[in-house]
Design an enzyme around this catalytic site. Structure first.
Site, PDB file in Angstrom:
ATOM      1  N   HIS A 225       0.852  -1.187   0.000  1.00 28.34           N
ATOM      2  CA  HIS A 225       0.000   0.000   0.000  1.00 28.34           C
ATOM      3  C   HIS A 225       0.887   1.237   0.000  1.00 28.34           C
ATOM      4  O   HIS A 225       1.405   1.635   1.047  1.00 28.34           O
ATOM      5  CB  HIS A 225      -0.892   0.048   1.245  1.00 28.34           C
ATOM      6  CG  HIS A 225      -1.994  -0.955   1.252  1.00 28.34           C
ATOM      7  ND1 HIS A 225      -2.719  -1.256   2.392  1.00 28.34           N
ATOM      8  CD2 HIS A 225      -2.501  -1.743   0.271  1.00 28.34           C
ATOM      9  CE1 HIS A 225      -3.624  -2.179   2.099  1.00 28.34           C
ATOM     10  NE2 HIS A 225      -3.508  -2.488   0.816  1.00 28.34           N
ATOM     11  N   GLU A 226       1.100   1.840  -1.140  1.00 28.25           N
ATOM     12  CA  GLU A 226       1.790   3.133  -1.185  1.00 28.25           C
ATOM     13  C   GLU A 226       0.748   4.236  -1.133  1.00 28.25           C
ATOM     14  O   GLU A 226      -0.140   4.302  -1.983  1.00 28.25           O
ATOM     15  CB  GLU A 226       2.634   3.254  -2.460  1.00 28.25           C
ATOM     16  CG  GLU A 226       3.304   4.605  -2.618  1.00 28.25           C
ATOM     17  CD  GLU A 226       4.121   5.012  -1.405  1.00 28.25           C
ATOM     18  OE1 GLU A 226       3.767   6.028  -0.761  1.00 28.25           O
ATOM     19  OE2 GLU A 226       5.098   4.306  -1.074  1.00 28.25           O
TER      20      GLU A 226
ATOM     21  N   GLU B  68      17.683   0.348  -0.593  1.00 28.70           N
ATOM     22  CA  GLU B  68      17.289   1.032  -1.824  1.00 28.70           C
ATOM     23  C   GLU B  68      18.257   2.153  -2.189  1.00 28.70           C
ATOM     24  O   GLU B  68      18.469   2.446  -3.374  1.00 28.70           O
ATOM     25  CB  GLU B  68      15.869   1.573  -1.696  1.00 28.70           C
ATOM     26  CG  GLU B  68      15.692   2.631  -0.627  1.00 28.70           C
ATOM     27  CD  GLU B  68      14.243   3.063  -0.483  1.00 28.70           C
ATOM     28  OE1 GLU B  68      13.393   2.553  -1.224  1.00 28.70           O
ATOM     29  OE2 GLU B  68      13.969   3.916   0.381  1.00 28.70           O
TER      30      GLU B  68
END
Length: 699
Positions: A413-414, A507
């Protein structure tokens, strides 16, 4: 004198003396409370007679009522002792001792019609926790906080491991310097981020790790952050005094209070051994026991995922190359796919097959739902609905396929910072998960917050993060929140909070790289409040192998990536690289398959923040042990003592080591694997390459 105080302190109405004192159970820490001549609450802390916190003021500055800074008298001082052992749902050990001595001082302001507050101190063997308490009373009902004025007056110009103070992000590289150097280094420390609001040339975030010249390791943070703004610190670099600095809301206020209520705990962890900071459970002990009667649905997870290929630019989250979409109006079935969308049925099935083959619990899939074409960098309210998949992603088909393989899919869920929209859809989104076999969600809060003007770390957002956790629990869903506030031990109370980001994770290795010392600092800072979803396990250290346009590289050796599974604790551990890369290094991949994600016990064999860490852990319920050793940009020889093993037993150790010619820049994939017999008497000298490591599996 101490016994005299303890006897008197139990009596109500003490106003004839202004100094109170308690010690830790082992007597090494001494906490002293006093009122100044102006009636200002103050405290100080010593460790083995060395000053940790010099005389420091306490108080709350208010906006709409008379401030609670001075004019106090002591009404009552009460002491207590507490000692229990509790069992976490998951953790670094199977049981945690919670042992402290407590002093609760009730203070009244006669000039304010007897308005009163209570300051509660708890002194553990590993540090101090204290908070403000506001009992229900006629003269103090609703009020607005202008600023909290808690001070931490330091005993010197300490070496510090710090992040720039910011209302929106912790995704900065840690700076190592003396506190007196913060101001001069701040400009370079504030690097670009999608959402950021630095607040001061000497503002710092917590957890703040420091080392004094006389060898004390000191960590300042907070615990049990609920219905309150996140605390940062502002440094008076002339006097070496840190003062609390709360995150404001859209109109500049820093908290809306209604009595009865209590602030989060302010914490100071201290020892003359670096390893004690890593082993401290003070932050958890200052949180309440779990709210859930049934925790059987909460389980540690080892997972792979459709993620790293998008981070590197090999694939995309978006289904097509449209520059503007409107959910409910854009018909994706009539648009042209870009051919790089990773979250498609066949590709996800490949990940599911890989997870099943190698015994992983789950597969994370990002980019499965409509809306990714114009989500980034837009102040867009209705950006995702969290229930509508792209045409090439069949939720029901993939659920059945994963279930047939004994694998779960992790939902993503972004929110794109649109919290208003997420709360609008939350019940439907969680019900959709429950209906389709998802029991864990990775949520994201990239970008500026909507409602506009709110910050990631303000009181409004703190309440949202907890609302999401509690709402998820109603559907028996575990939460891994990214870009949310850094943790403060709330996972004890809400153990379905199995992961957080709140720092620069793997990331960033694709965005230019993390410093070689990064992961030797995180356990002393970010992880003090709870585990991090760091996403280790990158074997292909040259990013352009996946995306020729990205020349970033991983700032570790391959073996250091293995060691991170031990040194960076999390009940949620990802093997973050691509399956095709792991298939080329199945001998090294074996360690990731074997290593546990839940533990019976943890030992720190050697540690120095910013330089090196060597840890050992025993797997939960198994006679298996794992060691991880990492170093910074300097090659070193680790000293590994196996005296944590049971005496009289012989084990086989599989050692994953940097190769003789390994170097994190020039030859990061050089490694060797050997086996040897070990006992509790074994000692090993193990060479670590630059930004290298060693990982050992003991069975």
């Amino acid at each position: 004198m101490k016994h005299f105080f303890m006897a008197l302190a139990l009596l109500a109405g003490i106003t004839t003396f202004a100094q109170q004192q308690i010690t830790s159970p082992d007597k090494n820490l001494v906490l002293t409370f006093a009122l100044s001549a102006k009636g200002e609450p103050t405290y100080e802390l010593t460790y083995k007679k060395k000053p940790v916190i010099k005389t420091s003021k306490l108080g709350i500055e208010t906006k709409d009522v008379a401030s609670m800074l001075d004019g106090f008298t002591i009404d009552k001082a009460e002491t207590a002792t507490f000692d229990e052992t509790w069992t976490p749902v998951w953790g670094e050990e199977k049981s945690i001792r919670n042992n402290y001595n407590e002093l609760a001082v009730t203070l009244s302001q006669k000039a304010q019609k007897g308005r009163y507050i209570r300051i509660r101190f708890r002194v553990f063997n590993d540090g101090l926790g204290f908070r403000y308490e506001f009992p229900e009373q006629p003269e103090l009902n609703y009020f607005v906080i202008k600023e909290e004025r808690t001070q931490f007056a330091l005993a010197g110009d300490h070496k510090a491991f710090w992040l720039p103070g910011d209302y929106d992000t912790q995704e900065y590289s840690t700076v190592t310097s003396k506190l007196s150097e913060v101001r001069g280094k701040m400009k370079d420390a504030v690097t670009p981020n999608q959402s950021q609001t630095p607040f001061s040339p000497t503002g710092l975030q917590t957890p703040l790790m420091m080392k004094s010249q006389d060898g004390l390791y000191i960590n300042i943070h907070e615990a049990a952050l609920i219905d309150y703004s996140c605390m940062s610190l502002n440094l008076d670099d002339k006097n070496m005094v840190l003062e609390s600095w709360l995150t404001p809301d859209a109109v500049g206020n820093k908290g809306y209070m209604q009595s009865p209520f209590q602030s989060p705990w302010r914490t100071v962890i201290v020892s003359d051994k670096a390893g004690d900071i890593l082993l401290s459970r003070l932050t958890y002990n200052l949180n309440e026991p779990t709210k859930f009667k049934d925790t059987s649905w909460i389980k540690p997870v080892k997972y792979v995922g459709v993620w790293w290929e998008m981070i590197t630019g090999k694939s995309t989250w978006a289904y097509n190359d449209l520059t503007s979409v409107k959910l409910g109006e854009t018909d994706y079935s009539k648009t042209k796919p870009n051919g790089k969308h990773a979250a498609n049925n066949e590709h996800v099935k490949m990940y599911i097959d890989f997870a099943a083959q190698h015994g992983f619990d789950a597969v994370l899939v990002e980019g499965w739902n409509e809306g990714w074409e114009d989500w980034f960098g837009k102040s867009k309210d209705f950006v995702f609905d969290f229930i509508t998949p792209y045409p090439d992603f069949n939720v029901q088909e993939l659920h059945k396929y994963a279930e047939s393989k004994g694998v779960k899919i992790i939902m993503h869920h972004e929110t794109s910072g649109s919290v208003r929209n997420y709360e609008r859809w939350m019940d439907k989104a969680y019900q959709f998960m429950a209906d389709n076999g998802y029991n864990a969600v990775k949520s994201g809060y990239v970008g500026d917050i909507i409602p506009r003007g709110e910050y990631h770390y303000g009181q409004w957002m703190i309440n949202h993060y907890l609302y999401a956790i509690e709402k998820a629990a109603e559907y028996k869903i575990m939460v891994n929140a990214h870009e949310a506030v850094r943790p403060t031990g709330l996972a004890r109370t809400y153990p379905n909070l199995i992961g957080n980001e709140a720092a620069r994770g793997t990331e960033y290795e694709s965005f230019g790289g993390n410093n070689a010392d990064h992961t030797t600092i995180l356990p002393f800072t970010r992880l003090v409040g709870g585990p991090m979803d760091y996403t280790p396990g990158i074997f292909q250290t040259k990013v352009n192998a996946y995306n020729p346009e990205n020349n970033s590289y991983i700032h570790t050796t391959l073996v250091k990536q293995l060691a991170l599974y031990v040194t960076l604790y999390s009940p949620l551990q990802m093997a973050a690289d691509l399956p095709e890369t792991y298939n080329k290094h199945l001998d090294a991949f074996q360690f990731i398959k074997d290593v546990a994600v839940d533990w019976d016990q943890t030992w720190v064999l050697e540690a120095e923040p910013g330089d090196y860490i060597t840890m050992a852990r025993k797997a939960k319920g198994k006679d298996e042990y794992f060691i991880g050793s990492i170093t910074d940009e300097n090659a070193r020889t680790a000293t590994i003592n196996f005296d944590f093993l049971p005496k009289g037993k012989t084990f086989t150790a599989t050692i994953y080591a940097d190769g003789k010619d390994a170097d994190y820049i020039n030859n990061p994939q050089s490694y060797k694997i050997t086996t040897m017999k070990v006992t509790s008497k074994t000692k090993l000298k193990q060479k670590l390459a630059t930004s290298g490591g060693c990982a050992i599996s003991i069975k």
